[in-house]
Design a protein around this motif. Structure first.
Motif, short mmCIF file in Angstrom:
data_model
loop_
_atom_site.label_atom_id
_atom_site.label_comp_id
_atom_site.label_asym_id
_atom_site.label_seq_id
_atom_site.Cartn_x
_atom_site.Cartn_y
_atom_site.Cartn_z
N LYS A 4 0.84 -1.19 0.00
CA LYS A 4 0.00 0.00 0.00
C LYS A 4 0.88 1.24 0.00
CE LYS A 4 -3.88 -2.11 2.30
NZ LYS A 4 -4.79 -2.08 3.41
N SER A 5 0.48 2.22 -0.78
CA SER A 5 1.24 3.47 -0.82
C SER A 5 0.99 4.25 0.46
CB SER A 5 0.83 4.30 -2.03
OG SER A 5 -0.50 4.76 -1.88
N THR A 6 1.84 5.23 0.69
CA THR A 6 1.73 6.05 1.89
C THR A 6 0.39 6.78 1.93
OG1 THR A 6 4.11 6.38 1.82
CG2 THR A 6 2.85 7.88 3.21
N ILE A 7 -0.06 7.29 0.78
CA ILE A 7 -1.33 8.02 0.75
C ILE A 7 -2.49 7.08 1.08
CG2 ILE A 7 -1.74 7.78 -1.72
CD1 ILE A 7 -2.48 10.93 0.26
N ASN A 8 -2.44 5.84 0.58
CA ASN A 8 -3.51 4.87 0.89
C ASN A 8 -3.52 4.52 2.37
OD1 ASN A 8 -4.52 4.76 -1.68
ND2 ASN A 8 -3.38 2.94 -2.25
N LYS A 9 -2.33 4.35 2.96
CA LYS A 9 -2.26 4.08 4.39
C LYS A 9 -2.85 5.24 5.18
CE LYS A 9 1.83 1.15 4.18
NZ LYS A 9 3.25 1.07 4.50
N PHE A 10 -2.52 6.47 4.75
CA PHE A 10 -3.05 7.66 5.42
C PHE A 10 -4.57 7.72 5.31
CE2 PHE A 10 -4.46 12.11 5.03
CZ PHE A 10 -4.18 12.54 6.33
N LEU A 11 -5.08 7.48 4.10
CA LEU A 11 -6.53 7.54 3.89
C LEU A 11 -7.26 6.46 4.69
CD1 LEU A 11 -6.68 8.28 0.07
CD2 LEU A 11 -7.15 9.86 1.94
N GLU A 12 -6.65 5.29 4.84
CA GLU A 12 -7.28 4.23 5.63
C GLU A 12 -7.24 4.53 7.12
OE1 GLU A 12 -5.43 0.55 4.55
OE2 GLU A 12 -6.40 0.50 2.58
N ALA A 13 -6.31 5.38 7.55
CA ALA A 13 -6.21 5.73 8.97
C ALA A 13 -7.20 6.81 9.38
CB ALA A 13 -4.79 6.20 9.30
N ILE A 14 -7.75 7.55 8.42
CA ILE A 14 -8.65 8.66 8.74
C ILE A 14 -9.86 8.22 9.57
CG2 ILE A 14 -10.24 10.37 7.73
CD1 ILE A 14 -8.10 10.89 5.62
N PRO A 15 -10.58 7.14 9.21
CA PRO A 15 -11.71 6.75 10.06
C PRO A 15 -11.32 6.44 11.50
CG PRO A 15 -11.84 5.63 7.95
CD PRO A 15 -10.51 6.33 7.99
N ARG A 16 -10.16 5.79 11.68
CA ARG A 16 -9.69 5.50 13.04
C ARG A 16 -9.41 6.79 13.80
NH1 ARG A 16 -6.50 1.80 10.76
NH2 ARG A 16 -4.68 3.11 10.98
N ILE A 17 -8.80 7.75 13.13
CA ILE A 17 -8.47 9.02 13.77
C ILE A 17 -9.75 9.78 14.12
CG2 ILE A 17 -7.37 11.27 13.42
CD1 ILE A 17 -5.33 9.77 11.59
N LEU A 18 -10.68 9.84 13.16
CA LEU A 18 -11.93 10.58 13.41
C LEU A 18 -12.77 9.96 14.51
CD1 LEU A 18 -13.26 11.56 9.88
CD2 LEU A 18 -12.49 13.09 11.69
N SER A 19 -12.70 8.66 14.63
CA SER A 19 -13.53 8.00 15.64
C SER A 19 -12.81 7.80 16.96
CB SER A 19 -14.02 6.65 15.12
OG SER A 19 -12.93 5.79 14.92
N SER A 20 -11.61 8.36 17.09
CA SER A 20 -10.88 8.21 18.35
C SER A 20 -11.57 9.01 19.45
CB SER A 20 -9.43 8.69 18.18
OG SER A 20 -9.41 10.09 17.99
N PRO A 21 -11.42 8.59 20.67
CA PRO A 21 -12.07 9.31 21.79
C PRO A 21 -11.66 10.78 21.87
CG PRO A 21 -11.30 7.17 22.53
CD PRO A 21 -10.78 7.35 21.13
#
Length: 119
Positions: A4-21
């Motif tokens: 996975k490219s860096t941008i894809n890894k970043f985009l996949e991390a967005i939901p985890r970041i947004l839903s963090s406490p």
């Protein structure tokens, strides 16, 4: 499997970041500060609680805060559902392997019984 490219890894991390406490806590704080205190500021005795126009511009308007909070909650739900679907697929695959082994053993036992008891 592709890397996975860096941008894809970043985009996949967005939901985890947004839903963090911490994200949800920030959005809830903004909601309380901008919306609840704004409504309380309509009462003349509580006018001091109303956020200033400058703070409202800096912290964001009501629609953006509420949509960010909604996006954070939705991202968390989506991430949770994705995890459960992945776990369910793994359980299904494991169960299928077990069923296949059981069918193989049943066939072996049937052959053995037929070999031991010729007609």
């Amino acid at each position: 499997m592709q890397k996975k490219s860096t941008i894809n890894k970043f985009l996949e991390a967005i939901p985890r970041i947004l839903s963090s406490p911490i994200s949800i806590a920030i959005f809830l704080f903004l909601f309380v500060y901008l919306v609840i205190f704004g409504i309380l500021g309509l009462i003349p005795q509580l006018k001091f609680l109303e956020p200033s126009n400058t703070s409202q511009l800096i912290l964001g308007n009501y629609t953006n805060v509420l949509s960010a909070l909604g996006a954070a909650i939705a991202a968390g739900v989506g991430t949770s559902v994705h995890k459960h679907v992945r776990a369910h697929r793994k359980q299904t695959a494991d169960l299928q392997v077990t069923v296949d082994r059981l069918e193989k053993k049943i066939d072996e036992l049937a052959k053995k019984i037929n070999a031991d008891n010729p007609k």
